[in-house]
Design an enzyme around this catalytic site. Structure first.
Site, PDB file in Angstrom:
ATOM      1  N   ARG A   1      49.402  43.881  45.047  1.00 16.73           N
ATOM      2  CA  ARG A   1      50.506  43.053  44.586  1.00 16.73           C
ATOM      3  C   ARG A   1      51.663  43.919  44.100  1.00 16.73           C
ATOM      4  O   ARG A   1      51.494  45.070  43.740  1.00 16.73           O
ATOM      5  CB  ARG A   1      50.046  42.147  43.435  1.00 16.73           C
ATOM      6  CG  ARG A   1      49.077  41.057  43.837  1.00 16.73           C
ATOM      7  CD  ARG A   1      48.716  40.194  42.643  1.00 16.73           C
ATOM      8  NE  ARG A   1      48.179  40.993  41.535  1.00 16.73           N
ATOM      9  CZ  ARG A   1      48.878  41.345  40.464  1.00 16.73           C
ATOM     10  NH1 ARG A   1      50.148  40.967  40.329  1.00 16.73           N
ATOM     11  NH2 ARG A   1      48.329  42.082  39.512  1.00 16.73           N
TER      12      ARG A   1
ATOM     13  N   LYS B   1      47.173  34.876  43.932  1.00 16.58           N
ATOM     14  CA  LYS B   1      47.659  34.990  42.563  1.00 16.58           C
ATOM     15  C   LYS B   1      48.894  34.121  42.307  1.00 16.58           C
ATOM     16  O   LYS B   1      49.158  33.747  41.165  1.00 16.58           O
ATOM     17  CB  LYS B   1      47.947  36.452  42.220  1.00 16.58           C
ATOM     18  CG  LYS B   1      46.685  37.303  42.119  1.00 16.58           C
ATOM     19  CD  LYS B   1      45.665  36.699  41.145  1.00 16.58           C
ATOM     20  CE  LYS B   1      44.450  37.587  40.970  1.00 16.58           C
ATOM     21  NZ  LYS B   1      43.392  36.925  40.153  1.00 16.58           N
TER      22      LYS B   1
ATOM     23  N   HIS C   1      41.258  33.586  33.538  1.00 14.93           N
ATOM     24  CA  HIS C   1      40.977  34.622  34.519  1.00 14.93           C
ATOM     25  C   HIS C   1      39.592  35.167  34.199  1.00 14.93           C
ATOM     26  O   HIS C   1      39.443  36.131  33.458  1.00 14.93           O
ATOM     27  CB  HIS C   1      42.040  35.717  34.428  1.00 14.93           C
ATOM     28  CG  HIS C   1      42.011  36.672  35.577  1.00 14.93           C
ATOM     29  ND1 HIS C   1      42.544  37.933  35.510  1.00 14.93           N
ATOM     30  CD2 HIS C   1      41.516  36.554  36.833  1.00 14.93           C
ATOM     31  CE1 HIS C   1      42.397  38.545  36.663  1.00 14.93           C
ATOM     32  NE2 HIS C   1      41.769  37.725  37.479  1.00 14.93           N
TER      33      HIS C   1
ATOM     34  N   SER D   1      39.571  44.852  35.673  1.00 13.54           N
ATOM     35  CA  SER D   1      38.952  45.568  36.783  1.00 13.54           C
ATOM     36  C   SER D   1      38.142  46.762  36.278  1.00 13.54           C
ATOM     37  O   SER D   1      38.601  47.523  35.426  1.00 13.54           O
ATOM     38  CB  SER D   1      40.040  46.053  37.750  1.00 13.54           C
ATOM     39  OG  SER D   1      39.478  46.778  38.818  1.00 13.54           O
TER      40      SER D   1
ATOM     41  N   LYS E   1      32.680  42.590  35.624  1.00 15.16           N
ATOM     42  CA  LYS E   1      32.727  41.117  35.603  1.00 15.16           C
ATOM     43  C   LYS E   1      31.974  40.500  36.777  1.00 15.16           C
ATOM     44  O   LYS E   1      31.144  39.608  36.591  1.00 15.16           O
ATOM     45  CB  LYS E   1      34.196  40.670  35.609  1.00 15.16           C
ATOM     46  CG  LYS E   1      34.414  39.175  35.593  1.00 15.16           C
ATOM     47  CD  LYS E   1      35.866  38.840  35.251  1.00 15.16           C
ATOM     48  CE  LYS E   1      36.837  39.435  36.242  1.00 15.16           C
ATOM     49  NZ  LYS E   1      37.349  38.474  37.223  1.00 15.16           N
ATOM     50  N   THR E   2      32.257  40.974  37.983  1.00 14.67           N
ATOM     51  CA  THR E   2      31.606  40.420  39.170  1.00 14.67           C
ATOM     52  C   THR E   2      30.117  40.732  39.169  1.00 14.67           C
ATOM     53  O   THR E   2      29.283  39.873  39.449  1.00 14.67           O
ATOM     54  CB  THR E   2      32.264  40.970  40.444  1.00 14.67           C
ATOM     55  OG1 THR E   2      33.645  40.614  40.456  1.00 14.67           O
ATOM     56  CG2 THR E   2      31.606  40.403  41.687  1.00 14.67           C
TER      57      THR E   2
ATOM     58  N   ASP F   1      36.330  34.321  39.575  1.00 14.61           N
ATOM     59  CA  ASP F   1      37.634  34.855  39.179  1.00 14.61           C
ATOM     60  C   ASP F   1      38.551  33.907  38.413  1.00 14.61           C
ATOM     61  O   ASP F   1      39.227  34.340  37.495  1.00 14.61           O
ATOM     62  CB  ASP F   1      38.381  35.344  40.428  1.00 14.61           C
ATOM     63  CG  ASP F   1      39.487  36.323  40.094  1.00 14.61           C
ATOM     64  OD1 ASP F   1      39.287  37.196  39.233  1.00 14.61           O
ATOM     65  OD2 ASP F   1      40.568  36.215  40.689  1.00 14.61           O
TER      66      ASP F   1
ATOM     67  N   ARG G   1      39.611  45.323  49.987  1.00 14.23           N
ATOM     68  CA  ARG G   1      39.181  43.993  49.558  1.00 14.23           C
ATOM     69  C   ARG G   1      38.506  43.227  50.697  1.00 14.23           C
ATOM     70  O   ARG G   1      38.747  43.498  51.878  1.00 14.23           O
ATOM     71  CB  ARG G   1      40.389  43.172  49.106  1.00 14.23           C
ATOM     72  CG  ARG G   1      41.096  43.710  47.877  1.00 14.23           C
ATOM     73  CD  ARG G   1      40.563  43.082  46.628  1.00 14.23           C
ATOM     74  NE  ARG G   1      41.230  43.530  45.418  1.00 14.23           N
ATOM     75  CZ  ARG G   1      41.005  43.018  44.214  1.00 14.23           C
ATOM     76  NH1 ARG G   1      40.136  42.024  44.091  1.00 14.23           N
ATOM     77  NH2 ARG G   1      41.619  43.476  43.156  1.00 14.23           N
TER      78      ARG G   1
END
Length: 534
Positions: free
Chosen positions: A62, A203, A223, A241, A245-246, A260, A325
């Site tokens: 981004r 996003k 988030h 990041s 979390k994942t 997410d 990704r």
């Protein structure tokens, strides 16, 4: 290419939108057709697992400084204008909009109707217009999919128009560069130009939900990832990041709600999306089996390279970018909750990878501390070592998603605090970073310990143990935890050099205090009371 006949988009709606032609339209194509078209057009190629591998071109991430919100009567007094919410005059929006409509007049277009928010009370119908089939496949993967029987009567709430090969002129168009993302809340249109990085679409929708739901619906947008246990207990995981979390929300004993973006209303937590957009750098089947196994036919993998002479993805390669990704629909994962809706959470986890080695591996927060840590959104990243630099760098992102928050962080924090109190939710801070010293001295917290601590919290096994407050940050540290040695629970005790610990802890506290300066005049006394005590 012929226009498919099984699903016809109402041309009148496209002309009303401003499109000058509706002849080269590919509407609501299934994944297999989009994949075939993308390969035929040279947009990508298939890996040996069947995934579509694409290159997003100049932009592999981004561009936050190139995202704008139209400042008008609706937004002037409600948007928190800052480095992420950059205003643009509606005159420039109209100028670029007309230019884009002219640009699209002779182009083939891929159009998909989809929606965000699994809870139908908050459903937001979105019509996405792409100029590339590979980008339309990303939309299919990431957003919630409309049933075919709904298409004839669907009422569109927002339009997202993504035109990667249309470039703005900074001299005339009111933007600093050729690429741009412009959100118009009044006209309910998002324009994306000059970039093919698909994450901008994801996003952009998240950003508008972060305005619509809290501002108009009294729903907290978050988030975070979320999962649910066998007894129906929901848990939420916040973290920037690299904090896990994942990984930590993907628990084989619990069902994944989403990884997410979620909303929290008066009785439930619901996913915004219908897919996952996961990092693949250094991906392995052993560490991330769910993601690894989801990279198959239908998935879109971005900016990776192949092992030479093969169609096997080299997940260790950073040749194009470190931000590699993959997008895939949620149903590619076995352990996923089909409804994407869970009950009000019983536990919330704030994840941080503290490279200074100061914060406890697990601690319990009061509502005031929870709001303070939520606004702070802390983790610490290790600097690159090419020049011999190993000093950690503190990273703060308000509400763990500062670039996507149109409202002041205090708004989201106050909503979170009220929900925590009203529902008696337990809030935990988990340090997945270093222990026994900072980066270069100590060691990274073992994943098995972190999982054991989270499991103990989820199962209520930390409800009746003794706690000790952290001397500087104030969070409560359990003195024992099943499956974890008591010695590692208090981080200070793992440091050999106690003076070094105190100095480093005070240093980290100053980073927190300095970061919070910009928020202190807009938050409650309860939150201010949670500021670290040096």
């Amino acid at each position: 290419m012929s226009v498919p006949t099984r699903l016809a988009i109402p041309k009148k709606l496209l002309f009303n939108l401003g499109l000058k032609s509706a002849e080269n339209i590919f509407y609501q194509l299934p994944p297999e057709e989009l994949i075939g078209q993308a390969v035929a057009k040279g947009e990508g190629m298939l890996s040996d697992t069947g995934a579509l591998v694409i290159d997003t071109g100049e932009f592999t991430g981004r561009s936050p400084k190139d995202r704008f919100i139209v400042r008008d009567a609706l937004t002037a007094g409600s948007i928190n204008w800052n480095e992420f919410n950059i205003p643009i005059d509606e005159t420039y929006f109209e100028l670029l909009y007309r230019k884009i409509m002219d640009f699209l007049s002779d182009k083939k277009l891929w159009i998909r109707d989809c929606y965000a928010c699994a809870d139908q009370d908050y459903r937001l119908n979105i019509r996405v217009i792409n100029t590339n089939p590979c980008c339309n496949l990303f939309v299919y993967n990431m957003f919630l999919r409309v049933e075919e029987k709904e298409l004839e009567e669907i009422e569109i709430d927002w339009h997202l128009i993504q035109v990667p090969h249309f470039y703005a002129d900074p001299k005339t168009d009111g933007v600093p560069h050729k690429n741009f993302v412009i959100v118009n809340f009044t006209k309910k249109i998002i324009l994306i130009g000059g970039t093919q990085y698909t994450g901008e679409m994801k996003k952009a929708i998240f950003s508008i939900l972060n305005y619509i739901l809290p501002h108009d619906k009294n729903v907290l947008s978050m988030h975070c990832s979320a999962n649910v246990g066998e007894k129906g207990d929901t848990a939420i995981f916040f973290g920037l990041s690299g904090t896990g979390k994942t990984t930590l929300s993907a628990d084989p004993k619990r069902m994944l709600i989403g990884d997410d973006e979620h909303g929290w209303n008066n009785g439930s937590v619901f996913n915004f999306e219908g897919g996952c957009y996961a990092k693949t750098i250094d991906l392995s089947k052993e560490r991330e089996p769910d993601i690894y196994n989801a990279i198959k036919y239908g998935a879109v993998v971005e900016n990776v390279t192949f092992i030479e002479g093969t169609n096997t993805i080299d997940y260790s390669s950073k040749k194009i970018t470190e931000n590699t990704r993959v997008s895939y629909p949620l149903y590619f994962i076995n352990n996923v909750l089909e409804t994407s809706i869970g009950k009000t959470p019983k536990n919330i986890f704030f994840l941080t990878a503290d490279a200074y080695g100061i914060l406890p591996p697990i601690s319990k927060l009061t509502p005031g501390q929870a709001m303070y840590q939520f606004i702070s959104g802390y983790t610490a990243k290790v600097a690159g070592t090419e020049a011999g630099v190993i000093e950690p760098k503190p990273t703060f992102s308000a509400c763990f998603g500062a670039p996507f928050l149109p409202l002041h962080p205090g708004v989201y924090a106050a909503m979170l605090g009220k929900k925590i109190k009203d529902n008696n939710v337990s809030v935990w801070m988990i340090n997945t970073g270093w222990t026994g010293g900072g980066y270069g001295v100590g060691s990274r917290m073992k994943l098995e310990y972190t999982r054991a601590m989270i499991t103990a919290a989820l199962e209520g096994k930390l409800d009746n143990v003794k706690y000790t407050p952290h001397s500087i940050f104030g969070m409560m540290i359990p003195e024992e935890c099943p499956g974890v040695s008591s010695e590692i629970l208090n981080t200070e005790s793992t440091w050999k050099d106690k003076d070094a610990y105190t100095k480093t802890a005070n240093r980290l506290a100053r980073y927190f205090i300095q970061n919070f300066e910009k928020y202190k005049d807009s938050v409650s006394d309860e939150i201010l009371a949670a500021v670290p005590k040096i």
